[in-house]
Design a protein around this motif. Structure first.
Motif, short mmCIF file in Angstrom:
data_model
loop_
_atom_site.label_atom_id
_atom_site.label_comp_id
_atom_site.label_asym_id
_atom_site.label_seq_id
_atom_site.Cartn_x
_atom_site.Cartn_y
_atom_site.Cartn_z
N ALA A 71 17.60 -1.38 -16.66
CA ALA A 71 17.86 -2.45 -17.63
C ALA A 71 18.63 -1.93 -18.83
CB ALA A 71 16.54 -3.08 -18.06
N THR A 72 18.29 -0.74 -19.31
CA THR A 72 18.99 -0.16 -20.47
C THR A 72 20.45 0.11 -20.14
OG1 THR A 72 16.92 0.88 -21.14
CG2 THR A 72 18.95 1.73 -22.13
N ILE A 73 20.71 0.69 -18.98
CA ILE A 73 22.10 0.98 -18.58
C ILE A 73 22.87 -0.32 -18.41
CG2 ILE A 73 23.53 1.91 -16.71
CD1 ILE A 73 21.39 4.09 -16.36
N GLY A 74 22.26 -1.31 -17.76
CA GLY A 74 22.93 -2.59 -17.55
C GLY A 74 23.27 -3.29 -18.85
N ILE A 75 22.32 -3.34 -19.77
CA ILE A 75 22.56 -3.99 -21.06
C ILE A 75 23.63 -3.25 -21.86
CG2 ILE A 75 21.49 -4.51 -23.29
CD1 ILE A 75 18.93 -5.17 -21.73
N THR A 76 23.59 -1.91 -21.83
CA THR A 76 24.60 -1.12 -22.55
C THR A 76 26.00 -1.39 -22.00
OG1 THR A 76 22.96 0.61 -22.93
CG2 THR A 76 25.27 1.22 -23.21
N THR A 104 0.84 -1.20 0.00
CA THR A 104 0.00 0.00 0.00
C THR A 104 0.87 1.24 0.00
OG1 THR A 104 -1.60 -1.24 1.31
CG2 THR A 104 -1.92 1.13 1.18
N ASN A 105 1.94 1.26 0.84
CA ASN A 105 2.82 2.42 0.91
C ASN A 105 3.52 2.66 -0.42
OD1 ASN A 105 2.31 3.20 3.52
ND2 ASN A 105 3.96 1.95 4.40
N THR A 106 4.03 1.61 -1.06
CA THR A 106 4.75 1.81 -2.31
C THR A 106 3.82 2.21 -3.43
OG1 THR A 106 4.62 -0.54 -2.75
CG2 THR A 106 6.66 0.27 -1.74
N SER A 107 2.61 1.71 -3.42
CA SER A 107 1.70 2.09 -4.49
C SER A 107 1.22 3.52 -4.30
CB SER A 107 0.51 1.12 -4.55
OG SER A 107 -0.26 1.23 -3.37
N ILE A 108 1.19 4.01 -3.06
CA ILE A 108 0.79 5.40 -2.83
C ILE A 108 1.93 6.33 -3.23
CG2 ILE A 108 0.27 7.09 -1.03
CD1 ILE A 108 -1.23 4.86 0.46
N ASN A 109 3.18 6.00 -2.80
CA ASN A 109 4.32 6.89 -3.05
C ASN A 109 4.87 6.76 -4.46
OD1 ASN A 109 4.18 7.83 -0.44
ND2 ASN A 109 5.61 6.28 0.35
N ASN A 110 4.85 5.58 -5.05
CA ASN A 110 5.41 5.34 -6.37
C ASN A 110 4.34 4.70 -7.25
OD1 ASN A 110 7.97 6.24 -5.73
ND2 ASN A 110 8.59 4.24 -4.95
N PRO A 111 3.76 5.44 -8.13
CA PRO A 111 2.78 4.83 -9.03
C PRO A 111 3.47 3.83 -9.95
CG PRO A 111 3.13 7.14 -9.57
CD PRO A 111 3.89 6.86 -8.32
N PRO A 112 2.72 2.88 -10.52
CA PRO A 112 3.32 1.83 -11.37
C PRO A 112 4.11 2.38 -12.55
CG PRO A 112 1.04 1.31 -10.87
CD PRO A 112 1.31 2.68 -10.33
N SER A 113 3.72 3.49 -13.11
CA SER A 113 4.45 4.03 -14.26
C SER A 113 5.84 4.47 -13.85
CB SER A 113 3.67 5.19 -14.88
OG SER A 113 3.55 6.24 -13.94
N ARG A 114 6.01 5.00 -12.65
CA ARG A 114 7.32 5.44 -12.17
C ARG A 114 8.23 4.22 -11.93
NH1 ARG A 114 8.88 10.40 -8.96
NH2 ARG A 114 10.90 9.85 -8.10
N GLN A 115 7.69 3.15 -11.38
CA GLN A 115 8.46 1.93 -11.17
C GLN A 115 8.89 1.33 -12.50
OE1 GLN A 115 5.94 -0.53 -8.77
NE2 GLN A 115 6.61 0.42 -6.85
N THR A 116 8.04 1.40 -13.47
CA THR A 116 8.35 0.87 -14.79
C THR A 116 9.49 1.66 -15.43
OG1 THR A 116 6.03 0.24 -15.03
CG2 THR A 116 7.37 0.26 -17.03
N VAL A 117 9.44 2.97 -15.30
CA VAL A 117 10.50 3.82 -15.86
C VAL A 117 11.83 3.51 -15.17
CG1 VAL A 117 11.29 6.21 -16.04
CG2 VAL A 117 8.94 5.64 -16.61
N LYS A 118 11.82 3.32 -13.84
CA LYS A 118 13.04 2.99 -13.13
C LYS A 118 13.61 1.67 -13.64
CE LYS A 118 12.25 5.18 -8.64
NZ LYS A 118 12.04 4.93 -7.21
N PHE A 119 12.77 0.66 -13.81
CA PHE A 119 13.22 -0.65 -14.27
C PHE A 119 13.78 -0.58 -15.68
CE2 PHE A 119 12.32 -4.56 -16.61
CZ PHE A 119 13.12 -5.43 -15.91
N ILE A 120 13.10 0.13 -16.55
CA ILE A 120 13.56 0.23 -17.95
C ILE A 120 14.89 0.98 -18.02
CG2 ILE A 120 13.03 1.29 -20.19
CD1 ILE A 120 10.10 0.58 -19.68
N THR A 121 15.03 2.03 -17.22
CA THR A 121 16.29 2.78 -17.20
C THR A 121 17.43 1.90 -16.70
OG1 THR A 121 15.07 4.82 -16.77
CG2 THR A 121 17.42 4.84 -16.32
#
Length: 168
Positions: A47-52, A28-45
């Motif tokens: 993953a992109t840096i790691g793969i590069t 509940t706390n993480t969904s209030i403070n970090n919406p799913p779109s923000r978590q997705t952007v963090k993961f994609i960023t």
């Protein structure tokens, strides 16, 4: 009157609207403070840096291996020249470093001696004065023992001479 310890754990009521109330779950706390779109952007960023970085390390390794494959025949052909040249360069560099170190040590020693003689108090002067006094005391003791032993030996030598003459 009920105390705080008498109340059930999730029943606290706060008069302010700061943050989530005590007892809410992590989800509940993480969904209030970090919406799913923000978590997705963090993961994609991430993953992109790691793969590069992984691709760059692979390219670097491949380039190193190719360079080593190309350079190996040249190293084998020129090794009769390169090995002695490397040895000579090592000796020359070692000689320069050693002579430079000796020069620095000599300058430091002369500077220390100058400061000691001129009356300044360089580091370790008290130890030198103590050692000088200690050596002078030991030299005096050795001189006295030598004098005592010399007189003792002269006395024994005379008696030995007398014994030898009397036996013959």
């Amino acid at each position: 009157m009920a105390t705080i310890s008498d109340q059930p754990r999730g029943s606290y009521s706060y008069g302010t609207s700061y943050g989530a109330p005590y007892g809410t779950t992590y989800e509940t706390n993480t969904s209030i403070n970090n919406p799913p779109s923000r978590q997705t952007v963090k993961f994609i960023t991430a993953a992109t840096i790691g793969i590069t970085l992984l691709l760059l390390s692979g390219l670097t390794l491949t380039g190193t291996v190719i360079g080593l494959i190309i350079a190996t025949p040249l190293l084998v052909i020129f090794s009769p020249i390169l090995v002695p040249a490397a040895f000579v360069l090592f000796l020359v560099a070692s000689g320069f470093l050693f002579s430079g170190g000796c020069g620095v040590a000599a300058i430091a020693a002369l500077s220390w001696i100058y400061n000691y003689v001129s009356g300044n108090q360089p580091a370790g002067y008290d130890t030198l004065d103590y050692a000088k006094g200690y050596l002078a005391d030991k030299a005096r003791d050795v001189k006295e023992r030598a004098k005592d032993y010399g007189s003792y030996a002269q006395g024994r030598e005379g008696s030995r001479f007398v014994c030898k003459v009397a036996k013959h």
